[in-house]
Design a protein around this motif. Structure first.
Motif, mmCIF file in Angstrom:
data_model
loop_
_atom_site.group_PDB
_atom_site.id
_atom_site.type_symbol
_atom_site.label_atom_id
_atom_site.label_comp_id
_atom_site.label_asym_id
_atom_site.label_seq_id
_atom_site.Cartn_x
_atom_site.Cartn_y
_atom_site.Cartn_z
ATOM 1 N N PHE A 110 0.820 -1.205 0.000
ATOM 2 C CA PHE A 110 0.000 0.000 0.000
ATOM 3 C C PHE A 110 0.858 1.261 0.000
ATOM 4 C CE2 PHE A 110 -2.768 3.187 2.178
ATOM 5 C CZ PHE A 110 -3.723 3.286 1.179
ATOM 6 N N GLN A 111 2.056 1.192 0.544
ATOM 7 C CA GLN A 111 2.947 2.346 0.570
ATOM 8 C C GLN A 111 3.296 2.788 -0.848
ATOM 9 O OE1 GLN A 111 3.829 4.304 2.917
ATOM 10 N NE2 GLN A 111 5.365 5.502 1.779
ATOM 11 N N GLN A 112 3.406 1.841 -1.780
ATOM 12 C CA GLN A 112 3.764 2.161 -3.155
ATOM 13 C C GLN A 112 2.559 2.527 -4.027
ATOM 14 O OE1 GLN A 112 6.212 -1.012 -4.723
ATOM 15 N NE2 GLN A 112 8.013 -0.296 -3.614
ATOM 16 N N SER A 117 -0.715 7.786 3.664
ATOM 17 C CA SER A 117 -0.288 9.001 4.366
ATOM 18 C C SER A 117 -0.138 8.678 5.839
ATOM 19 C CB SER A 117 -1.311 10.128 4.174
ATOM 20 O OG SER A 117 -2.573 9.763 4.711
ATOM 21 N N ASN A 118 0.762 9.399 6.479
ATOM 22 C CA ASN A 118 0.956 9.243 7.931
ATOM 23 C C ASN A 118 1.197 7.797 8.343
ATOM 24 O OD1 ASN A 118 0.517 12.057 8.531
ATOM 25 N ND2 ASN A 118 -1.649 11.697 8.156
ATOM 26 N N ASP A 119 2.138 7.128 7.675
ATOM 27 C CA ASP A 119 2.543 5.747 8.009
ATOM 28 C C ASP A 119 1.468 4.702 7.726
ATOM 29 O OD1 ASP A 119 5.112 6.352 8.745
ATOM 30 O OD2 ASP A 119 4.690 6.507 10.889
ATOM 31 N N ILE A 167 -5.396 -6.768 10.061
ATOM 32 C CA ILE A 167 -4.692 -5.597 10.599
ATOM 33 C C ILE A 167 -5.517 -4.361 10.257
ATOM 34 C CG2 ILE A 167 -2.602 -4.191 10.431
ATOM 35 C CD1 ILE A 167 -1.115 -6.822 9.708
ATOM 36 N N VAL A 168 -5.827 -3.585 11.261
ATOM 37 C CA VAL A 168 -6.658 -2.395 11.077
ATOM 38 C C VAL A 168 -5.754 -1.170 10.917
ATOM 39 C CG1 VAL A 168 -8.434 -0.908 12.076
ATOM 40 C CG2 VAL A 168 -8.535 -3.393 12.424
ATOM 41 N N THR A 169 -5.845 -0.556 9.746
ATOM 42 C CA THR A 169 -5.111 0.685 9.477
ATOM 43 C C THR A 169 -6.110 1.828 9.427
ATOM 44 O OG1 THR A 169 -3.397 -0.455 8.215
ATOM 45 C CG2 THR A 169 -3.617 1.912 7.852
ATOM 46 N N PRO A 170 -6.039 2.790 10.333
ATOM 47 C CA PRO A 170 -7.015 3.886 10.362
ATOM 48 C C PRO A 170 -7.122 4.604 9.017
ATOM 49 C CG PRO A 170 -5.646 3.941 12.325
ATOM 50 C CD PRO A 170 -5.040 2.907 11.418
ATOM 51 N N GLY A 171 -8.378 4.833 8.588
ATOM 52 C CA GLY A 171 -8.627 5.625 7.392
ATOM 53 C C GLY A 171 -8.788 4.848 6.109
ATOM 54 N N LEU A 176 -13.197 5.540 9.340
ATOM 55 C CA LEU A 176 -12.357 6.457 10.093
ATOM 56 C C LEU A 176 -11.715 7.421 9.122
ATOM 57 C CD1 LEU A 176 -10.539 4.003 12.536
ATOM 58 C CD2 LEU A 176 -12.366 5.580 13.099
ATOM 59 N N ALA A 177 -11.632 8.684 9.527
ATOM 60 C CA ALA A 177 -10.988 9.674 8.666
ATOM 61 C C ALA A 177 -9.488 9.404 8.646
ATOM 62 C CB ALA A 177 -11.257 11.083 9.199
ATOM 63 N N PRO A 178 -8.838 9.623 7.500
ATOM 64 C CA PRO A 178 -7.384 9.444 7.453
ATOM 65 C C PRO A 178 -6.701 10.290 8.505
ATOM 66 C CG PRO A 178 -8.277 9.803 5.264
ATOM 67 C CD PRO A 178 -9.386 10.051 6.228
ATOM 68 N N VAL A 179 -5.700 9.722 9.121
ATOM 69 C CA VAL A 179 -4.980 10.435 10.162
ATOM 70 C C VAL A 179 -4.224 11.580 9.533
ATOM 71 C CG1 VAL A 179 -3.234 10.239 11.951
ATOM 72 C CG2 VAL A 179 -4.779 8.333 11.501
ATOM 73 N N SER A 180 -4.333 12.756 10.094
ATOM 74 C CA SER A 180 -3.654 13.928 9.551
ATOM 75 C C SER A 180 -2.838 14.581 10.642
ATOM 76 C CB SER A 180 -4.674 14.926 8.991
ATOM 77 O OG SER A 180 -5.577 15.310 10.000
ATOM 78 N N ALA A 181 -2.059 15.560 10.232
ATOM 79 C CA ALA A 181 -1.229 16.275 11.192
ATOM 80 C C ALA A 181 -2.120 16.968 12.205
ATOM 81 C CB ALA A 181 -0.365 17.302 10.472
ATOM 82 N N PRO A 182 -1.666 17.067 13.456
ATOM 83 C CA PRO A 182 -2.488 17.710 14.470
ATOM 84 C C PRO A 182 -2.751 19.153 14.125
ATOM 85 C CG PRO A 182 -0.261 17.341 15.261
ATOM 86 C CD PRO A 182 -0.380 16.628 13.958
ATOM 87 N N PRO A 183 -3.965 19.585 14.441
ATOM 88 C CA PRO A 183 -4.291 20.974 14.134
ATOM 89 C C PRO A 183 -3.437 21.919 14.942
ATOM 90 C CG PRO A 183 -5.919 19.995 15.584
ATOM 91 C CD PRO A 183 -4.986 18.882 15.162
ATOM 92 N N PRO A 184 -3.199 23.136 14.384
ATOM 93 C CA PRO A 184 -2.385 24.090 15.139
ATOM 94 C C PRO A 184 -3.055 24.463 16.438
ATOM 95 C CG PRO A 184 -3.445 25.135 13.260
ATOM 96 C CD PRO A 184 -3.667 23.650 13.124
#
Length: 271
Positions: A110-112, A117-119, A167-171, A176-184
């Motif tokens: 899936f990485q390729q 995103s986000n590991d 194996i459960v991968t979020p998003g 589940l929404a894809p994991v994103s960078a934490p909000p400011p």
């Protein structure tokens, strides 16, 4: 010289063709009825063809009893989920046991895909309770899919490892929404020290409370205001308009006394 090169080229082409089709994952899994549903999903989503195009992979196979609701999801979602179960390297139980610190981060197919995103395209594996557990490398994901057995291995092309659950991968499954960078972080309120100093009571207008606390004027003050003491005021030293000056009062009294004296003198003369 050219004749000696031809056999070498033929051998190279044969080796390349063999490496390109070193295994057929569908055919291999067909020998293991416990993974028939998993095998069907690989074929249905087209992921089996992608796996067969590889020369080295490790497949984390899910048994029929743990396949869960994967069969009810769309082909696109299932393909994304199962592609995280295809490790782009060769691992068998012996190699897992030789891992440094008994833990590793594994790259999946899936990485390729360009959609990770986000590991999401990586797995974590670590030794636990005399076995190994797998889980998504996404922060906060559970590491609870246990290695149950080695189904088959063909060093160093393909290894199929049986795991206890998907194996459960979020998003990936849409729930589940894809994991994103934490909000400011929100700006913290400024400290009292940095805020402008409050105006002092002397600079502010007198508040109603201050007016309420001031003493009430006396009765005398309400009757007549105190005369101004301003030296420059024209009425500061002058008496009220209706008051007579001392000099004019004395002159009036002398005139009255003189008049009485004249009257009395006239009366005496008449007698």
């Amino acid at each position: 010289m050219n004749r000696s090169i031809v056999p070498l080229l033929c051998s190279f082409l044969l080796l390349s063709a063999f490496s390109a089709s070193a295994f057929n994952v569908t055919k291999i899994l067909s020998q293991y009825p416990d993974y028939s549903n998993f095998n069907d999903l690989l074929s249905k989503t087209g992921l089996a063809s992608d796996i067969n195009s590889r020369s080295t992979i490790t497949l984390l196979a899910i048994p029929n009893g743990a396949i869960g609701d994967l069969t009810s999801k769309s082909d696109d979602v299932v393909k994304r989920i199962l592609s995280t179960h295809v490790v782009l390297d060769y691992y068998d139980p012996m190699k897992l046991k030789s891992m440094k610190d008994k833990t590793a981060k594994l790259t999946t197919m899936f990485q390729q895909s360009g959609k990770a995103s986000n590991d999401q395209g990586f797995l974590n594996v670590t030794a636990k309770d005399n076995t190994f557990v797998f889980g998504s490398a996404v922060k906060g994901a559970q590491l609870n899919s246990r290695l149950e057995k080695s189904v088959m291995n063909q060093p160093y092309n393909i290894s199929i490892l049986g795991i206890s659950q998907p194996i459960v991968t979020p998003g990936l499954d849409g729930t589940l929404a894809p994991v994103s960078a934490p909000p400011p972080k929100a700006n913290a309120p400024s400290s009292p020290k940095s805020s402008p100093p409050a105006e002092s009571p002397d600079d502010e207008a007198e508040s109603p409370d201050d007016e309420a606390e001031s003493p009430a004027p006396s009765e005398e003050d309400t009757k007549a205001p105190a005369p101004s003491k301003d030296a420059d005021s024209p009425s500061a030293d002058s008496p009220p308009a209706d008051a007579q000056s001392p000099s004019s009062s004395s002159a009036g009294k002398l005139k009255i006394s003189f008049g009485l004296f004249v009257v009395m003198a006239s009366m005496v003369a008449a007698y």
